[in-house]
Design an enzyme around this catalytic site. Structure first.
Site, PDB file in Angstrom:
ATOM      1  N   LYS A  91     106.535  88.679 118.677  1.00  0.00           N
ATOM      2  CA  LYS A  91     107.356  89.763 118.998  1.00  0.00           C
ATOM      3  C   LYS A  91     107.900  90.365 117.665  1.00  0.00           C
ATOM      4  CE  LYS A  91     108.998  88.517 123.611  1.00  0.00           C
ATOM      5  NZ  LYS A  91     109.866  88.504 124.266  1.00  0.00           N
ATOM      6  N   GLU A 102     113.971  97.263 128.286  1.00  0.00           N
ATOM      7  CA  GLU A 102     114.680  96.361 128.726  1.00  0.00           C
ATOM      8  C   GLU A 102     116.273  96.256 128.103  1.00  0.00           C
ATOM      9  OE1 GLU A 102     112.998  92.297 128.790  1.00  0.00           O
ATOM     10  OE2 GLU A 102     114.756  91.549 129.550  1.00  0.00           O
ATOM     11  N   ARG A 149     118.341  79.749 117.772  1.00  0.00           N
ATOM     12  CA  ARG A 149     117.164  80.147 118.401  1.00  0.00           C
ATOM     13  C   ARG A 149     116.379  81.188 117.722  1.00  0.00           C
ATOM     14  NH1 ARG A 149     117.155  83.789 123.949  1.00  0.00           N
ATOM     15  NH2 ARG A 149     115.209  85.062 123.293  1.00  0.00           N
ATOM     16  N   GLU A 176     108.216  92.997 136.222  1.00  0.00           N
ATOM     17  CA  GLU A 176     109.109  92.410 135.623  1.00  0.00           C
ATOM     18  C   GLU A 176     109.772  93.548 134.284  1.00  0.00           C
ATOM     19  OE1 GLU A 176     108.856  88.169 135.119  1.00  0.00           O
ATOM     20  OE2 GLU A 176     110.098  88.367 133.380  1.00  0.00           O
ATOM     21  N   ARG A 177     110.897  93.693 134.388  1.00  0.00           N
ATOM     22  CA  ARG A 177     111.479  94.719 133.389  1.00  0.00           C
ATOM     23  C   ARG A 177     110.914  95.737 133.471  1.00  0.00           C
ATOM     24  NH1 ARG A 177     115.685  91.170 133.233  1.00  0.00           N
ATOM     25  NH2 ARG A 177     115.137  89.034 132.510  1.00  0.00           N
ATOM     26  N   ASP A 211     114.550  88.921 120.696  1.00  0.00           N
ATOM     27  CA  ASP A 211     114.154  89.254 121.843  1.00  0.00           C
ATOM     28  C   ASP A 211     113.953  90.909 122.117  1.00  0.00           C
ATOM     29  OD1 ASP A 211     112.821  89.214 124.167  1.00  0.00           O
ATOM     30  OD2 ASP A 211     114.247  88.073 125.300  1.00  0.00           O
ATOM     31  N   GLU A 262     110.379  79.482 128.291  1.00  0.00           N
ATOM     32  CA  GLU A 262     111.112  79.823 129.321  1.00  0.00           C
ATOM     33  C   GLU A 262     110.426  79.151 130.788  1.00  0.00           C
ATOM     34  OE1 GLU A 262     111.115  84.177 129.012  1.00  0.00           O
ATOM     35  OE2 GLU A 262     113.044  84.225 127.968  1.00  0.00           O
ATOM     36  N   LYS A 292     101.517  82.841 127.741  1.00  0.00           N
ATOM     37  CA  LYS A 292     102.868  82.565 127.376  1.00  0.00           C
ATOM     38  C   LYS A 292     102.941  81.161 127.880  1.00  0.00           C
ATOM     39  CE  LYS A 292     107.652  83.496 128.959  1.00  0.00           C
ATOM     40  NZ  LYS A 292     108.611  84.386 129.634  1.00  0.00           N
ATOM     41  N   GLU A 307     103.767  92.331 118.858  1.00  0.00           N
ATOM     42  CA  GLU A 307     104.396  92.710 120.343  1.00  0.00           C
ATOM     43  C   GLU A 307     105.697  93.367 120.401  1.00  0.00           C
ATOM     44  OE1 GLU A 307     104.205  89.570 123.115  1.00  0.00           O
ATOM     45  OE2 GLU A 307     105.907  90.382 124.555  1.00  0.00           O
TER      46      GLU A 307
END
Ligand code: BDP
Length: 698
Positions: free
Chosen positions: A365, A398, A341, A172-173, A370, A296, A292, A392
């Site tokens: 993060k 990405e 957000r 992923e990514r 994001d 999402e 996580k 992170e």
């Protein structure tokens, strides 16, 4: 030095060797190093000791052209490796290395028995291995050993890669091919590449790896996969790397057949305790879990009306008897789309400060949205003094052009690490709030590991900054360029120049002046400032830029979402004040009229268009620099970088044109003098489709 260029020309390189190429140095330097270091006295009783010897043998042989002599006789020594336990020659330095911790080391030129000797001394074998890599770096960059005296120990305890790798090999990514982990053939087949991966990580001090995607499959915790993970752990162990797994919170249901994953349910607690026991039976130094949860669509404690602390503590209790940790991610946002957000993680976590068990680390993060090309630092870094925090970052790009754009992330990491969380210049930086760093890995089965030669630098820089966040991105780039291309200032300087300008270039052609989240929907490839509608407002671009006839930007001041209120007063006062907010973050925090005067004297509209064009020019400048290096870099790598720069140039132009076309359709303003109109109408850019873009999430 010209000779080096010629040798580079002759040798085709695919990038597999990373920054550990160990190609012959210029003859005089090679002879000097050989004379000083060729007689090695080093223990070989443990796997880590043997790894250190082997690396040294490989490095010295390659760099100096002749293999070192591995001596048993101390009186012959010119290079001495060891710990007080493994070497009587090191024992006298016990007191001096006592404060270096378990991973630190001392490199020193000294006299021993009348001989000139270089020492690599540490308290533990792993420190010696790290010291060997440091010494090899000095040789690769042509450093003088005359007054060698280095004491190093890592500032951060956890320096971890996060692989977003699925069990079917899709990353992923990921833009560097399939997953490195060949699950199908593990545990029997130990691809030698696993060892090279471990060497690369150890060379920069990375000491942990999470093998599987945060969007985790419960299967990763099933016995067959634990056996496979155990083999990887065996391969990585000599290099000081612990294996971790992403744990799916609902695994007790999916694997255990329970009807709940409620953290307060005794059967669930027992299931995790037993699972931890199973894992440690196979992997005695297992690092722990990354989670996580309730983000999402992933399961989590809130599904049962419990808090993130209840969830994290459930797993922490199971791991604690074995010494494992839980890295609980703060990347959460609620199902019902809230006002902003950017405020969500803080809203959910700040109040939990102090509620976590000691072996929980909150993984936050770098910024509150994001992994955008530029974000302010995450407000949680200044808000959880009683909770260990990890930062992170993405190493995979990405949102920064995938593997094809040359974007060196050192400056991005450095900017966040050095951010002042109190805003009083009192030294309370983000780096100081950290116990660790996690980097979303950019490696895969691609021949060059990272999908492009320059993306290797981001893996490298992540490790160096996680070891010591005080390191400077520029100095790291210089080391990397010297080792990866040639230790020749005429090669290193231009390359460092390109690297250091590259992140700002990407910000300019993608999201200048604090804009963010303008990428195309889903696959995130290319521009999509028009993205609107769909399942969630906060998955659109219009939600973030809020452009209208009057102006542009997200009002996060106390008149807007008040995201600024999540920062310490000194920071909030700066970000919240239109007169004081740094221009690179202007539209992150403020909704500003198009005719707002910028520091340059231009209106905001003219500045915005100017920045987009400047980003394209910066890529053109990078191309010109690279062209000037033709003949100084081996042909194979030269050609790929040149081709990728052409792609980047084209895509930077695409970002600029599409964004200018879109924002002009909103602002209704004429382009500033001298600015070219986009070659296509807006509808043309909007209609572009990329159903097979790489790295898509699934
Ligand atoms: C986003 C990625 C998504 C990840 C998510 C995360 O698009 O694929 O699952 O971050 O960090 O940036 O969990």
């Amino acid at each position: 030095m010209v000779l080096l260029g010629c040798m580079g020309e002759a040798r085709a390189e695919d990038g597999y060797a990373l920054w550990m190429r160990y190609v012959p140095l210029e003859p005089a330097l090679a002879a000097d190093y050989h004379a000083r270091l060729a007689d090695v006295v080093a223990p070989d009783q443990t796997p880590t000791q043997r790894a250190a010897r082997e690396e040294l043998r490989r490095g010295l042989t390659g760099l100096t052209g002749s293999p070192p002599r591995m001596q048993a006789d101390a009186s012959q020594a010119s290079l001495v490796l060891g710990t007080p336990q493994s070497s009587t020659l090191i024992a006298p330095f016990r007191a001096e290395i006592a404060s270096l911790g378990d991973e630190g080391y001392l490199l020193r030129r000294t006299r021993m028995g009348g001989r000139d000797v270089v020492l690599v001394a540490a308290r533990r074998d792993i420190g010696v291995l790290y010291g060997v890599f440091h010494l090899l770096r000095l040789l690769q960059t042509g450093a003088s050993l005359d007054s060698l005296d280095v004491r190093e120990s890592p500032r951060l305890r956890l320096r971890v890669l996060n692989h977003w790798d699925n069990l079917d090999g899709h990353v992923e990514r990921g833009y560097a091919g399939r997953s490195l982990w060949e699950w199908q053939t593990l545990p029997e087949w130990r691809n030698p590449r696993y060892t090279d991966y471990a060497r690369a990580n150890a060379s920069v001090g990375i000491n942990g790896t999470v093998l599987n995607n945060v969007n985790a499959s419960a299967q990763s915790l099933a016995p067959a996969y634990l056996d496979k993970a155990a083999t990887l752990a065996d391969i990585f162990r000599p290099y000081g790397i612990r294996v971790y797994l992403s744990a799916r919170f609902s695994a007790p249901i999916e694997l255990g057949g329970l009807d709940t994953a409620d953290p307060l349910d005794p059967a669930v607690q027992r299931w995790w305790r037993d699972k931890a026991r199973d894992i440690y039976a196979r992997i005695p130094d297992f690092g722990g879990f990354l989670v996580k949860a309730n983000s999402e669509g992933q399961p989590g404690p809130q599904d049962y009306g419990r808090s993130h602390a209840d969830g994290a503590n459930l797993l922490a209790t199971a791991l604690a008897p074995h010494g494992g940790v839980v890295m609980w991610r703060a990347f959460v946002y609620a199902h019902d789309v809230p006002a902003d957000r950017a405020t969500q993680a803080y809203a959910e976590f700040a109040g939990l400060d102090g509620a976590f068990l000691p072996n929980v680390i909150l993984q936050v993060k770098n910024g509150p949205i994001d992994f955008q090309p530029r974000e302010p630092f995450h407000p949680l870094f200044g808000a959880m003094p009683r909770t260990p925090l990890m930062m992170e970052v993405q190493i995979t790009k990405e949102y920064l052009g995938f593997a094809t754009h040359l974007v060196y992330l050192g400056p991005l990491y450095e900017e966040v690490l050095r951010a002042d969380t109190r805003g009083d210049r009192g030294g309370a930086t983000v780096a100081q709030a950290l116990s660790g760093m996690a980097g979303v890995a950019n490696v895969g089965a691609d021949a060059s590991w990272s999908g492009s030669h320059f993306d290797q630098a981001n893996w490298y820089a992540f490790g160096r900054l996680a070891w010591d966040p005080q390191n400077a991105a520029r100095a790291i780039a210089a080391d990397w360029a010297a080792m990866t291309f040639a230790p020749d200032p005429e090669v290193v300087q231009p390359i460092v120049g390109m690297m250091m300008a590259s992140r700002e270039a990407a910000v300019n052609y993608m999201t200048p002046l604090g804009l963010h989240h303008l990428m195309a929907r889903g696959h995130h490839y290319g521009p999509g400032p028009w993205v609107d509608g769909g399942p969630r407002a906060d998955w659109t671009s219009v939600y973030y830029h809020r452009a209208d006839r009057a102006g542009i930007g997200f009002d996060r001041t106390d008149r807007g979402s008040n995201a600024v209120g999540q920062y310490a007063p000194g920071v909030a006062a700066m970000y919240g004040d239109l007169a004081r907010v740094p221009e690179p973050l202007l539209l992150w925090f403020h909704h500003v009229p198009w005719d707002h005067r910028m520091a340059s004297g231009r209106t905001l509209w003219n500045e915005l268009v100017g920045r987009y064009s400047q980003g394209v020019s910066q890529v053109q400048a990078m191309q010109a620099t690279w062209d000037s290096l033709q003949g100084r870099v081996d042909r194979q790598r030269y050609a790929q970088v040149a081709a990728f720069l052409r792609i980047q140039r084209r895509e930077a132009q695409w970002w600029r044109d599409a964004s200018v076309a879109y924002f002009q359709s909103v602002s209704g303003l004429p382009l500033p003098a001298g600015e070219a109109a986009p070659p296509h109408p807006l509808a043309w850019y909007e209609a572009l489709q990329f159903p097979s873009a790489p790295g898509d999430g699934r």
